[in-house]
Write a protein that holds these residues in place. Structure first.
Motif, mmCIF file in Angstrom:
data_model
loop_
_atom_site.group_PDB
_atom_site.id
_atom_site.type_symbol
_atom_site.label_atom_id
_atom_site.label_comp_id
_atom_site.label_asym_id
_atom_site.label_seq_id
_atom_site.Cartn_x
_atom_site.Cartn_y
_atom_site.Cartn_z
ATOM 1 N N LEU A 71 0.816 -1.204 0.000
ATOM 2 C CA LEU A 71 0.000 0.000 0.000
ATOM 3 C C LEU A 71 0.856 1.263 0.000
ATOM 4 O O LEU A 71 2.041 1.238 0.365
ATOM 5 C CB LEU A 71 -0.929 -0.009 1.219
ATOM 6 C CG LEU A 71 -1.792 -1.273 1.350
ATOM 7 C CD1 LEU A 71 -2.610 -1.236 2.635
ATOM 8 C CD2 LEU A 71 -2.702 -1.435 0.139
ATOM 9 N N ASP A 72 0.234 2.369 -0.389
ATOM 10 C CA ASP A 72 0.961 3.629 -0.521
ATOM 11 C C ASP A 72 1.473 4.166 0.813
ATOM 12 O O ASP A 72 2.386 5.001 0.826
ATOM 13 C CB ASP A 72 0.063 4.695 -1.178
ATOM 14 C CG ASP A 72 -0.239 4.382 -2.638
ATOM 15 O OD1 ASP A 72 0.537 3.617 -3.253
ATOM 16 O OD2 ASP A 72 -1.242 4.899 -3.163
ATOM 17 N N ASP A 73 0.903 3.720 1.919
ATOM 18 C CA ASP A 73 1.347 4.208 3.226
ATOM 19 C C ASP A 73 2.551 3.444 3.767
ATOM 20 O O ASP A 73 2.942 3.626 4.928
ATOM 21 C CB ASP A 73 0.203 4.156 4.239
ATOM 22 C CG ASP A 73 -0.278 2.732 4.526
ATOM 23 O OD1 ASP A 73 0.271 1.778 3.937
ATOM 24 O OD2 ASP A 73 -1.217 2.574 5.339
ATOM 25 N N GLY A 74 3.151 2.590 2.931
ATOM 26 C CA GLY A 74 4.325 1.845 3.361
ATOM 27 C C GLY A 74 4.014 0.582 4.127
ATOM 28 O O GLY A 74 4.901 0.008 4.778
ATOM 29 N N CYS A 76 1.906 -3.419 4.215
ATOM 30 C CA CYS A 76 1.608 -4.569 3.368
ATOM 31 C C CYS A 76 0.526 -5.399 4.037
ATOM 32 O O CYS A 76 0.497 -5.537 5.272
ATOM 33 C CB CYS A 76 2.867 -5.400 3.159
ATOM 34 S SG CYS A 76 2.626 -6.921 2.217
ATOM 35 N N ARG A 161 7.357 -3.256 1.851
ATOM 36 C CA ARG A 161 7.516 -2.582 0.560
ATOM 37 C C ARG A 161 8.213 -3.517 -0.415
ATOM 38 O O ARG A 161 8.716 -4.573 -0.036
ATOM 39 C CB ARG A 161 8.278 -1.266 0.695
ATOM 40 C CG ARG A 161 9.674 -1.392 1.252
ATOM 41 C CD ARG A 161 10.363 -0.041 1.337
ATOM 42 N NE ARG A 161 10.619 0.513 0.011
ATOM 43 C CZ ARG A 161 11.224 1.686 -0.197
ATOM 44 N NH1 ARG A 161 11.586 2.438 0.832
ATOM 45 N NH2 ARG A 161 11.447 2.124 -1.416
ATOM 46 N N GLU A 164 13.082 -1.658 -5.411
ATOM 47 C CA GLU A 164 13.098 -0.805 -6.603
ATOM 48 C C GLU A 164 14.201 -1.191 -7.571
ATOM 49 O O GLU A 164 14.277 -0.640 -8.672
ATOM 50 C CB GLU A 164 13.254 0.658 -6.191
ATOM 51 C CG GLU A 164 12.065 1.226 -5.432
ATOM 52 C CD GLU A 164 10.810 1.239 -6.282
ATOM 53 O OE1 GLU A 164 10.907 1.528 -7.489
ATOM 54 O OE2 GLU A 164 9.726 0.971 -5.740
ATOM 55 N N SER A 241 16.684 2.990 -2.958
ATOM 56 C CA SER A 241 16.061 3.369 -4.223
ATOM 57 C C SER A 241 17.092 3.947 -5.168
ATOM 58 O O SER A 241 18.235 4.162 -4.805
ATOM 59 C CB SER A 241 14.932 4.375 -3.980
ATOM 60 O OG SER A 241 15.427 5.529 -3.324
#
Length: 241
Positions: A71-74, A76, A161, A164, A241
């Motif tokens: 999810l976008d809030d970090g 899972c 997360r 990347e 990242s």
């Protein structure tokens, strides 16, 4: 503490082929939906990748099992049930444990299939779905919240997360080897990983012949320093990242 190597995404049987590495980033393709799903490959921006990896057997508008859900809030949300969840429960997996999600990927340059870690979940909460799913999970469209898969359906939640970059540090398969032949951490020894009790799987040179089937492989590392330091390096690599 327990470290769980959790197999997810496309492979030769589920989906038809390895997930891709795109511009240096591992892109795990969710398996096709078995039952409840509101999510298509197109809606995740994975339509063309799913079609290519499945050799046309799946298309952008096919439904997929979007799990684990990052999810976008970090955080899972990861659902499990049936025999795999029974195994996790028997191993005592719960709050404070860490899932390392791995899958089969195709090298971007050489086309070589290999296993690699692509994400993680630090368990803060275990939600039983036996009495119904929380509305927030239903609203997210999490497949285990939309319809019970089994009587022991649960969702693990916590920080998590995806990686990347497809770095060598997250690769499990030995260079040039078949996907199931892994480089194993120095701290991991015979008798310390569930489903891997056969002595002939533990090879010289810190190699492990991983089992072909199974989803959740649990290592109970207790309070040992070496596996915790190894895990910290893996999580730092995923977060980079």
């Amino acid at each position: 503490m327990r470290i769980i190597f959790s197999r997810k995404g496309f492979d030769s049987s589920a989906g038809g082929g390895p997930s891709p590495i795109v511009d240096g980033r591992p892109v795990s393709l969710p398996i096709p939906a078995g039952i409840a799903s509101r999510t298509t490959y197109r809606s995740l921006g994975l339509g063309e990748h799913a079609e290519r990896a499945s050799r046309g057997r799946l298309g952008p508008d096919d439904l997929c099992h979007h799990d684990p859900m990052f999810l976008d809030d970090g955080s899972c949300a990861f659902g499990q049930c049936g025999a795999a969840q029974t195994h996790l429960a028997r191993q005592g997996v719960g709050k404070g444990d860490v899932f390392l999600f791995f899958g089969l990927f195709r090298n971007e340059t050489t086309g070589e299939p290999h296993h690699r870690i692509f994400g993680y979940l630090e368990v803060e909460e275990l939600v039983s779905l036996a009495q119904g799913a929380p509305e927030e999970l239903v609203a997210l469209g999490h497949p285990h919240a939309l319809e019970m898969h089994h009587r022991n359906d649960v969702v693990y939640r916590g920080p998590g997360r995806v990686a990347e970059r497809a770095s060598d540090a997250l690769r499990l398969t030995v260079p040039g080897g078949p996907p199931s032949l892994w480089n194993r951490p120095e701290w991991l020894r015979l008798g310390e990983l569930s489903y891997h009790d056969r002595a002939d799987r533990w090879l010289r040179g810190q190699r492990l012949r991983s089992v072909a089937r199974g989803q959740e492989f649990v290592a109970d590392v207790g309070r040992r320093r070496a596996p915790r330091e190894w895990l910290a390096r893996i999580l730092a690599e995923i977060k980079a990242s």
